[in-house]
Design an enzyme around this catalytic site. Structure first.
Site, PDB file in Angstrom:
ATOM      1  CG  HIS A  12      11.508 -15.262 -52.873  1.00 39.66           C
ATOM      2  ND1 HIS A  12      12.440 -15.360 -53.761  1.00 39.66           N
ATOM      3  CD2 HIS A  12      10.968 -16.662 -52.712  1.00 39.66           C
ATOM      4  CE1 HIS A  12      12.794 -16.429 -54.041  1.00 39.66           C
ATOM      5  NE2 HIS A  12      12.007 -17.265 -53.327  1.00 39.66           N
ATOM      6  CG  HIS A  14       7.934 -20.571 -54.328  1.00 38.73           C
ATOM      7  ND1 HIS A  14       8.696 -20.810 -55.464  1.00 38.73           N
ATOM      8  CD2 HIS A  14       8.952 -19.971 -53.574  1.00 38.73           C
ATOM      9  CE1 HIS A  14       9.905 -20.518 -55.360  1.00 38.73           C
ATOM     10  NE2 HIS A  14      10.132 -19.921 -54.226  1.00 38.73           N
ATOM     11  CG  HIS A 190      14.866 -19.218 -56.560  1.00 35.22           C
ATOM     12  ND1 HIS A 190      13.655 -18.806 -57.201  1.00 35.22           N
ATOM     13  CD2 HIS A 190      14.461 -19.628 -55.363  1.00 35.22           C
ATOM     14  CE1 HIS A 190      12.606 -18.834 -56.413  1.00 35.22           C
ATOM     15  NE2 HIS A 190      13.014 -19.543 -55.193  1.00 35.22           N
ATOM     16  CD  GLU A 193      17.045 -21.597 -51.663  1.00 36.98           C
ATOM     17  OE1 GLU A 193      16.789 -21.877 -53.024  1.00 36.98           O
ATOM     18  OE2 GLU A 193      16.418 -22.000 -50.714  1.00 36.98           O
ATOM     19  CG  ASP A 271      11.468 -19.524 -50.271  1.00 38.59           C
ATOM     20  OD1 ASP A 271      11.005 -19.436 -51.402  1.00 38.59           O
ATOM     21  OD2 ASP A 271      12.230 -20.082 -50.019  1.00 38.59           O
ATOM     22  CG  ASP A 272       8.046 -22.389 -50.497  1.00 35.69           C
ATOM     23  OD1 ASP A 272       7.475 -22.403 -51.361  1.00 35.69           O
ATOM     24  OD2 ASP A 272       9.569 -22.287 -50.453  1.00 35.69           O
TER      25      ASP A 272
HETATM   26  N1  ADE Z   1      10.581 -23.848 -55.045  1.00 37.33           N
HETATM   27  C1  ADE Z   1       9.990 -23.580 -53.840  1.00 37.33           C
HETATM   28  N2  ADE Z   1      10.917 -23.006 -52.967  1.00 37.33           N
HETATM   29  C2  ADE Z   1      12.121 -23.044 -53.357  1.00 37.33           C
HETATM   30  C3  ADE Z   1      12.985 -22.498 -52.862  1.00 37.33           C
HETATM   31  N3  ADE Z   1      13.466 -21.971 -51.707  1.00 37.33           N
HETATM   32  N4  ADE Z   1      14.416 -22.530 -53.725  1.00 37.33           N
HETATM   33  C4  ADE Z   1      14.017 -22.967 -55.014  1.00 37.33           C
HETATM   34  N5  ADE Z   1      12.862 -23.392 -55.726  1.00 37.33           N
HETATM   35  C5  ADE Z   1      11.975 -23.591 -54.729  1.00 37.33           C
HETATM   36 ZN    ZN Z   2      11.961 -19.300 -53.481  1.00 42.67          ZN
END
Ligand code: ADE
Ligand code: ZN
Length: 326
Positions: A12, A14, A190, A193, A271-272
């Site tokens: 996971h 992006h 997703h 969350e 994630d990011d």
């Molecule tokens: N796009 C980038 N990070 C995200 C996240 N944590 N949740 C939903 N969309 C995203």
């Molecule tokens: Zn994500």
């Protein structure tokens, strides 16, 4: 233990969310785009909460304008992931940020990403999951799904949805998930969350996904957790993202170990990463420090992730060998 050198499988992430802030600043300078407002004085990304994070994310994406930009981005991201021991990574890629959903443009962007991935494949294997962006709406998801099904193959291996979870309902996207499923694409979304157990259940019912992005709020409903276990749904959990964005209240421990104890198929991802000041090394270190995880747990997490990866069996076998010999 040196967590950095342990091999890692990550499901996971992006792609644009993995962009180092210095890389985005460099692109902005080259193109004379003023996005200085998205950075803190120390150069890191600046955001207040999840909704603001999405705005900052999209502002950063305005600097990514050509296939060559995505070639450079993919290279930079893979070098960083490889430095943290990641041997296999799945990343969310979005036609909306690559030519605005136009299939011809999408093919060009995809070729650039794949070229960068192929050049790194001896070190780290990258695969793409095409995502529509939920808060752009169900109509805008259609060109993204069209791009996905038309390019499904050796690099594009799945379909999913990112973006603001509380925009609309999961079932608004039944059409595009049906389209991707009918094309044979594995699915993730997703859910849970920010949304409650109802959003997770509706995602499973309407979109029929094999994996949940995060899924952490399913823990509030014992019957739903039972269903997740029974149906062998995989959870793509990103602990440090959840902590930084306050998807888990600051006074609570992250439920990673609780979810795993419940019998669910739990995996760990970033994630990011530059947004949340994390790396896969930091995620492993967090699990070790918080729950006492050791090498056996990390090997089990890698195996769960590899089993749940959307890649073909030849790739899975290749990565399994890399995990064995690492
Ligand atoms: N796009 C980038 N990070 C995200 C996240 N944590 N949740 C939903 N969309 C995203
Ligand atoms: Zn994500």
């Amino acid at each position: 233990m040196t967590y950095q050198s342990l091999p890692k499988v990550e499901l996971h992430s992006h792609l644009e969310g993995c962009a180092p802030p210095a890389f985005i600043r460099g692109l902005a300078a080259e193109k004379n785009i003023d996005i200085s407002g998205i950075f803190n004085a120390d150069g890191t990304y600046a955001f207040r909460d999840f909704d603001h994070f999405l705005k900052v994310y999209e502002a950063a994406c305005t600097t990514l304008q050509t296939p060559q930009d995505f070639y450079r981005l993919t290279k930079a991201v893979l070098e960083e992931s490889a430095a943290h021991g990641v041997v296999y990574q799945e990343t969310f890629i979005s036609p909306d940020f690559c030519g605005g959903g136009d299939l011809g443009a999408w093919r060009d962007y995809l070729a650039a990403m794949k070229q960068a991935a192929d050049e790194m494949d001896d070190t780290i294997t990258l695969r793409g999951i095409v995502t529509c962006i939920r808060h752009f709406g169900a109509d805008e998801a259609k060109p993204a799904a069209h791009c996905a099904v038309e390019t499904f193959g050796d690099f594009v291996i799945g379909f999913g949805m990112a973006g603001g979870e509380m925009a609309g309902r999961p079932s608004d996207f039944t059409y595009v998930f049906d389209q991707a499923r009918e094309a044979g694409m594995p699915l993730t979304c997703h859910a849970g969350e920010w949304g409650g157990p109802d959003m997770v259940a509706e995602t499973l019912d309407a979109l029929k996904v094999a994996r949940l992005g995060h899924g952490i709020n399913a823990r509030h409903d014992a019957d739903l957790m039972k269903r997740i276990v029974e149906e062998e749904i995989v959870m793509e959990v990103c602990p440090i993202s959840n902590i930084v964005l306050k998807a888990i209240p600051p006074d609570q421990r992250h439920p990673f170990d609780q979810l795993r104890d419940s019998g669910a198929r739990v995996t760990v991802s970033t994630d990011d990463p530059p947004f949340f000041h994390t790396t896969m090394t930091a995620e492993f270190a967090y699990l070790a420090e918080t729950f006492g995880y050791g090498e056996e747990d990390f090997a089990a997490l890698n195996q769960t992730a590899l089993d749940a990866a959307f890649c073909d069996d030849a790739t899975r076998a290749k990565i399994a060998k890399r995990l064995e010999t690492a």
